[in-house]
Scaffold this motif. Structure first.
Motif, mmCIF file in Angstrom:
data_model
loop_
_atom_site.group_PDB
_atom_site.id
_atom_site.type_symbol
_atom_site.label_atom_id
_atom_site.label_comp_id
_atom_site.label_asym_id
_atom_site.label_seq_id
_atom_site.Cartn_x
_atom_site.Cartn_y
_atom_site.Cartn_z
ATOM 1 N N GLY A 82 3.871 -11.558 -0.181
ATOM 2 C CA GLY A 82 3.850 -11.911 1.245
ATOM 3 C C GLY A 82 4.230 -10.719 2.101
ATOM 4 N N ALA A 83 5.188 -9.927 1.604
ATOM 5 C CA ALA A 83 5.612 -8.734 2.349
ATOM 6 C C ALA A 83 4.524 -7.671 2.345
ATOM 7 N N PHE A 84 3.757 -7.610 1.251
ATOM 8 C CA PHE A 84 2.692 -6.610 1.141
ATOM 9 C C PHE A 84 1.465 -7.002 1.971
ATOM 10 N N HIS A 85 1.316 -8.272 2.239
ATOM 11 C CA HIS A 85 0.132 -8.780 2.916
ATOM 12 C C HIS A 85 -0.171 -8.052 4.239
ATOM 13 N N PRO A 86 0.831 -7.912 5.174
ATOM 14 C CA PRO A 86 0.517 -7.183 6.420
ATOM 15 C C PRO A 86 0.155 -5.724 6.178
ATOM 16 N N ASP A 87 0.758 -5.116 5.161
ATOM 17 C CA ASP A 87 0.433 -3.720 4.836
ATOM 18 C C ASP A 87 -1.017 -3.612 4.379
ATOM 19 N N ALA A 88 -1.421 -4.557 3.526
ATOM 20 C CA ALA A 88 -2.801 -4.547 3.034
ATOM 21 C C ALA A 88 -3.776 -4.724 4.195
ATOM 22 N N LEU A 201 -5.529 1.464 -7.591
ATOM 23 C CA LEU A 201 -6.310 2.332 -6.705
ATOM 24 C C LEU A 201 -7.321 3.055 -7.575
ATOM 25 N N ASN A 202 -8.573 2.747 -7.413
ATOM 26 C CA ASN A 202 -9.646 3.286 -8.262
ATOM 27 C C ASN A 202 -9.293 3.166 -9.741
ATOM 28 N N GLY A 203 -8.784 2.014 -10.126
ATOM 29 C CA GLY A 203 -8.496 1.737 -11.535
ATOM 30 C C GLY A 203 -7.138 2.226 -12.003
ATOM 31 N N ARG A 204 -6.393 2.905 -11.139
ATOM 32 C CA ARG A 204 -5.066 3.407 -11.527
ATOM 33 C C ARG A 204 -3.994 2.473 -10.983
ATOM 34 N N LYS A 205 -3.156 2.006 -11.895
ATOM 35 C CA LYS A 205 -2.103 1.071 -11.477
ATOM 36 C C LYS A 205 -1.036 1.815 -10.691
ATOM 37 N N LEU A 206 -0.770 1.332 -9.495
ATOM 38 C CA LEU A 206 0.216 2.000 -8.642
ATOM 39 C C LEU A 206 1.626 1.505 -8.940
ATOM 40 N N GLU A 207 2.578 2.404 -8.724
ATOM 41 C CA GLU A 207 3.976 2.004 -8.811
ATOM 42 C C GLU A 207 4.254 1.022 -7.675
ATOM 43 N N PHE A 208 5.202 0.129 -7.905
ATOM 44 C CA PHE A 208 5.533 -0.847 -6.864
ATOM 45 C C PHE A 208 5.961 -0.148 -5.571
ATOM 46 N N GLU A 209 6.634 0.998 -5.737
ATOM 47 C CA GLU A 209 7.111 1.750 -4.569
ATOM 48 C C GLU A 209 5.958 2.277 -3.708
ATOM 49 N N THR A 211 3.287 0.526 -3.045
ATOM 50 C CA THR A 211 2.526 -0.574 -2.430
ATOM 51 C C THR A 211 3.064 -0.896 -1.030
ATOM 52 N N ASN A 212 2.947 0.084 -0.167
ATOM 53 C CA ASN A 212 3.243 -0.142 1.253
ATOM 54 C C ASN A 212 2.260 0.706 2.047
ATOM 55 N N ALA A 213 2.083 0.375 3.301
ATOM 56 C CA ALA A 213 1.022 1.010 4.104
ATOM 57 C C ALA A 213 1.170 2.531 4.146
ATOM 58 N N ALA A 214 2.392 3.007 4.303
ATOM 59 C CA ALA A 214 2.604 4.451 4.449
ATOM 60 C C ALA A 214 2.165 5.212 3.193
ATOM 61 N N LEU A 216 0.235 4.054 0.735
ATOM 62 C CA LEU A 216 -1.182 3.797 0.450
ATOM 63 C C LEU A 216 -2.077 4.694 1.289
ATOM 64 N N ARG A 217 -1.668 4.906 2.545
ATOM 65 C CA ARG A 217 -2.453 5.758 3.446
ATOM 66 C C ARG A 217 -2.619 7.148 2.827
ATOM 67 N N ILE A 218 -1.519 7.693 2.334
ATOM 68 C CA ILE A 218 -1.546 9.026 1.717
ATOM 69 C C ILE A 218 -2.419 9.024 0.469
ATOM 70 N N LEU A 219 -2.196 8.033 -0.383
ATOM 71 C CA LEU A 219 -2.921 7.985 -1.662
ATOM 72 C C LEU A 219 -4.423 7.769 -1.443
ATOM 73 N N ILE A 220 -4.771 6.919 -0.480
ATOM 74 C CA ILE A 220 -6.196 6.666 -0.216
ATOM 75 C C ILE A 220 -6.860 7.928 0.355
ATOM 76 N N ASN A 221 -6.150 8.614 1.256
ATOM 77 C CA ASN A 221 -6.712 9.853 1.812
ATOM 78 C C ASN A 221 -6.932 10.889 0.718
#
Lengths: 226, 152
Positions: A82-88, A201-209, A211-214, A216-221
């Motif tokens: 639920g907390a991750f939902h707005p970030d997603a 992210l592209n098949g790579r499991k992310l650390e729980f840390e 999984t937040n917008a900030a 994810l933004r870096i990793l996606i870029n």
């Protein structure tokens, strides 16, 4: 004839081995809790082609086949989900068509109503309002989670979204919804998902840390630049 | 406890069946323990295409006062194992107890099959395995009983 103690020894041995192995296996397995993915995040990248596909078509936003695919395995009743939902949602808004965001159901047993919630969202999807119901369920997580029977709450959400409630109720327990949730869960198992939210992210499991917008933004870029 | 060792050829056949019952019950024991561990770990059971284990194992019928049915199953299979082993070693009086126990387990399995088929309308492969094991145990126990009667 003198009674043999052998059967009692065997029975005792089977008892001790059963208990011992059970305790050992219990301690080996990751202690899944909502949001706790400690110990399950592998560094390896999975090849999605070799895995069960999950529900087809997946519940996704953005562009199918985009360079960056963000795949979340979520449980509607898990508070960190639920907390991750707005970030997603924010990430989807920001990156738009440059990414594909996929949500997959992985209701955990620890959450009594998670399975019903997943079914409700999928049932709304049949009437073309998956994401609306998805958002409603997450936004009202604190309300229905504590309800003894949240199906009434889900019916209300369906009504508010203008769905045909009778059809919604039928679809919720129907075969299509059921097989979609089951297919997602099979994929989750195959991908080693034991906690939620688990994000790939592209098949790579992310650390729980991550999984937040900030983060994810870096990793996606970074992925977009590759 | 009264103990006697059968010596006739029928007796030997019976003696062959009871170790078999003990072995088969171990399959049920492992199945029950596995489901109990998954329940305690709050993990979903791996499930085949044709099944829906989560629906079944998270239903109201899957626990009694919070205790998973798998745990009761494991206890029952362990008791069957113990009885069958003791009978093998000559504790003949336990035959009737074993028969009653397997009949009871078969009735429970029948009820749970009914629940899966007609109430939940989904099946769990691990529950079907347990039902299969119970059926085999019942057949073996009844066979052993019939052979034992014929012998007397």
């Amino acid at each position: 004839m003198k009674k043999s103690i052998l059967p009692f020894v065997i029975i005792g041995a089977v008892f001790v081995v059963s208990i011992g192995v059970s305790v050992w296996l219990f301690n080996q397995g990751p202690k899944t809790d909502s949001g706790n993915t400690n110990g399950v995040n592998g560094p390896g990248k999975l090849n999605p082609d070799n895995l069960p596909k999950g529900a087809e078509p997946p519940r996704s936003e953005g562009t199918a086949g985009a360079k960056v695919v963000l795949e979340e395995f979520g449980d509607f009743q898990c508070p960190p989900c639920g907390a991750f939902h707005p970030d997603a949602k924010q990430i989807v808004r920001e990156f738009g068509d440059r990414i594909q965001f996929i949500f997959r159901n992985n209701p955990l047993r620890i959450h009594q109503h998670a399975y019903d919630a997943a079914r409700a969202a999928e049932a709304a999807g049949i009437q073309g309002k998956y994401w609306e119901m998805h958002d409603k369920i997450y936004d009202n997580q604190a309300t229905w989670s504590t309800s003894p029977d949240p199906r009434n709450e889900f019916d209300n959400y369906a009504r508010l979204l203008g769905l045909n409630v009778e059809q919604f109720r039928g679809d919720r327990v129907g075969e299509m919804v059921n097989s979609r949730v089951a297919a997602d869960m099979r994929r989750a198992t195959a991908m080693g998902v034991t906690g939620t939210p688990t994000v790939f992210l592209n098949g790579r499991k992310l650390e729980f840390e991550d999984t937040n917008a900030a983060r994810l933004r870096i990793l996606i870029n970074e992925e977009l630049k590759k | 406890m009264k103990r006697s060792v059968p010596a006739s050829s029928s007796g030997r056949r019976v003696n062959f069946i009871y170790p078999l019952i003990a072995l088969v019950s171990l399959i049920g024991l492992v199945d029950g323990l596995y489901l109990t561990i998954l329940h305690l770990q709050h993990k979903n059971a791996p499930c085949g295409e044709a099944f829906d284990c989560t629906s079944v194992l998270t239903s109201d019928y899957a626990t009694i006062k919070g205790i998973p049915l798998g745990a009761f199953g494991a206890l029952a299979y362990f008791t069957v194992f113990s009885f069958a082993l003791l009978i093998t070693f000559g504790y003949e009086r336990l035959r009737i107890h074993l028969l009653l126990l397997t009949v009871l387990m078969a009735l429970m399995s029948g009820y749970l099959l009914y629940v899966q088929a007609f109430v939940l309308k989904h099946f769990c492969q691990w529950c079907l395995l347990s039902a299969g094991v119970t059926l085999v145990l019942l057949l073996l126990t009844v066979t052993a009983r019939l052979i034992g009667r014929k012998n007397t």
